[in-house]
Scaffold this active site. Structure first.
Site, PDB file in Angstrom:
ATOM      1  N   LYS A   1      30.125  54.901  35.989  1.00 35.54           N
ATOM      2  CA  LYS A   1      31.546  54.968  35.658  1.00 35.54           C
ATOM      3  C   LYS A   1      31.714  55.836  34.423  1.00 35.54           C
ATOM      4  O   LYS A   1      31.189  55.525  33.359  1.00 35.54           O
ATOM      5  CB  LYS A   1      32.097  53.564  35.402  1.00 35.54           C
ATOM      6  CG  LYS A   1      33.546  53.588  34.944  1.00 35.54           C
ATOM      7  CD  LYS A   1      34.174  52.217  34.970  1.00 35.54           C
ATOM      8  CE  LYS A   1      35.609  52.293  34.497  1.00 35.54           C
ATOM      9  NZ  LYS A   1      36.274  50.988  34.578  1.00 35.54           N
TER      10      LYS A   1
ATOM     11  N   LYS B   1      32.510  56.565  39.990  1.00 37.86           N
ATOM     12  CA  LYS B   1      33.923  56.598  39.628  1.00 37.86           C
ATOM     13  C   LYS B   1      34.142  57.506  38.432  1.00 37.86           C
ATOM     14  O   LYS B   1      33.402  57.375  37.461  1.00 37.86           O
ATOM     15  CB  LYS B   1      34.347  55.165  39.294  1.00 37.86           C
ATOM     16  CG  LYS B   1      35.749  55.018  38.813  1.00 37.86           C
ATOM     17  CD  LYS B   1      36.005  53.591  38.444  1.00 37.86           C
ATOM     18  CE  LYS B   1      37.396  53.522  37.886  1.00 37.86           C
ATOM     19  NZ  LYS B   1      37.614  52.349  37.122  1.00 37.86           N
TER      20      LYS B   1
HETATM   21  N1  LIG Z   1      37.864  48.491  33.629  1.00 34.90           N
HETATM   22  C1  LIG Z   1      39.079  48.614  34.191  1.00 34.90           C
HETATM   23  C2  LIG Z   1      39.260  49.566  35.290  1.00 34.90           C
HETATM   24  N2  LIG Z   1      38.978  49.236  36.578  1.00 34.90           N
HETATM   25  C3  LIG Z   1      39.351  50.315  37.371  1.00 34.90           C
HETATM   26  C4  LIG Z   1      39.859  51.320  36.533  1.00 34.90           C
HETATM   27  C5  LIG Z   1      40.415  52.653  36.933  1.00 34.90           C
HETATM   28  C6  LIG Z   1      40.921  52.758  38.309  1.00 34.90           C
HETATM   29  C7  LIG Z   1      41.810  53.921  38.555  1.00 34.90           C
HETATM   30  O1  LIG Z   1      42.037  54.792  37.688  1.00 34.90           O
HETATM   31  O2  LIG Z   1      42.329  53.978  39.666  1.00 34.90           O
HETATM   32  C8  LIG Z   1      39.768  50.858  35.226  1.00 34.90           C
HETATM   33  C9  LIG Z   1      40.269  51.659  34.075  1.00 34.90           C
HETATM   34  C10 LIG Z   1      39.436  51.892  32.903  1.00 34.90           C
HETATM   35  O3  LIG Z   1      38.220  51.721  32.902  1.00 34.90           O
HETATM   36  O4  LIG Z   1      40.035  52.263  31.906  1.00 34.90           O
END
Ligand SMILES: NCc1[nH]cc(CCC(=O)O)c1CC(=O)O
Length: 329
Positions: A201, A255
């Protein structure tokens, strides 16, 4: 590698000549069963609120979410991911709302599982929806504390498993979270709960619209670069995947999606069930271009097919419902 015959014995266009021929030789297919649909839930009854940065996406009250889950099930979407919009008054520095068994996401999970047991429910494990400072971990001064956060994530894990979540998605990027979650799940009799870890991520600007959708953006102090990955790295993604699998994850996620398609490919090649999250910013980008007439709507299935071609088992996408509808014809 076999060499194709020289032209004109080989004419690649023979296999592109008609729809039936293209269907016959297609290497990859996109089906509703490839999709996980991320949804946003709010308090209230029969309520739907648009998300400004994601035209076409709404936050739904639990009753409406249940109806949406029924629709997803009818269309053959195997699972939905539910994200809560938390009342700012419930956000604290210690994030206690994350493991309140009566919190919004736990109630939503129970309602969906009661009405549509055949749909899988996936929940995030991370503190950001409950954190007054918007971070995924416990904050002390300038620091996001790792080990203190693990204790909170363990409590959140058990509350969500108790509520009936089928898949937990640790999205916090703390070190050691998967092992901690897996041991707690085994200890408390939740050995069937799957973990799809947000293994690779990245610290990405493409999450902006999501933070608006769950109301965590305004709260965020600073950035997430001390725990989410540096976009410059790909070897590190493989180390993260290896660590999470060794700790007891069942599936891994990359992601964002499209800007990290190379990572999807490399991770999928390890033989681990790999998912891509086509995140909120990717949705906004494609939706905005479609709504302005700059791109044809077929860019959406094309963007999803890219993940299948890269070797992913499936994709989390805000387009899931409309794509499944289009595939159903
Ligand atoms: N931890 C929270 C989380 N879970 C999914 C997303 C992003 C999903 C998206 O942008 O569609 C996020 C945002 C972040 O890490 O700030």
């Amino acid at each position: 590698m076999l060499q194709p015959a020289p032209f004109p014995m080989s004419r690649p266009r023979r296999l592109r000549r008609a729809p039936w021929m293209r269907a016959l030789v297609a290497e990859t297919r996109l089906a509703p069963s490839d999709l996980i649909w991320p949804c946003f839930v709010i308090e209230g009854q029969d309520a739907a609120e648009p998300v400004a940065a994601m035209p076409g996406v709404e936050r739904l009250s639990i009753d409406r979410l249940v109806r949406a889950a029924e629709r997803a099930a009818r269309l053959g979407i195997p699972a939905i991911a539910i994200f809560p919009y938390t009342d700012p008054a419930r956000k604290t520095a210690e994030c206690e709302e994350a493991w309140n068994p009566e919190n919004l996401v736990c109630r939503a999970t129970r309602a969906v599982k009661a009405a549509v047991p055949e749909v899988g429910v996936m929940l995030d494990v991370a503190l950001d929806p409950y954190n007054a400072l918007g971070h995924d971990g416990i904050v002390r001064g300038e620091e996001i504390l790792n080990d203190e956060t693990l204790a909170a994530l363990e409590k959140q894990t058990l509350a969500q498993a108790e509520a009936g979540a089928d898949i937990l998605g640790p999205s916090d990027m703390m070190d050691g979270r998967v092992a901690r979650m897996r041991m707690a799940l085994e200890r408390e009799g939740h050995s069937n709960v799957a973990i799809m870890t947000y293994a690779a991520k990245y610290a990405s600007a493409f999450y902006g619209p999501f933070r608006e959708a769950v109301g965590s953006g305004g709260a965020l102090v600073g950035d997430k670069k001390t725990y989410q990955m540096d976009p410059a790295n790909s070897e590190e993604a493989l180390r993260e995947v290896a660590a999470d699998i060794a700790e007891g994850a069942d599936m891994v996620m990359v992601k964002p999606g499209m800007p990290y398609l190379d990572i999807c490919r490399r991770v999928a090649e390890t033989g681990t069930p790999t998912f891509a999250y086509q995140v909120s910013g990717e949705y906004a980008m494609l939706r905005g271009a479609i709504d302005n007439g700059w791109l044809a709507g077929s860019c959406v299935p094309e963007s999803l097919m890219a993940f299948k071609r890269a070797g992913c088992a499936g994709v989390l996408s805000y387009f899931a419902l409309e794509v499944a509808e289009a595939l159903a014809g």
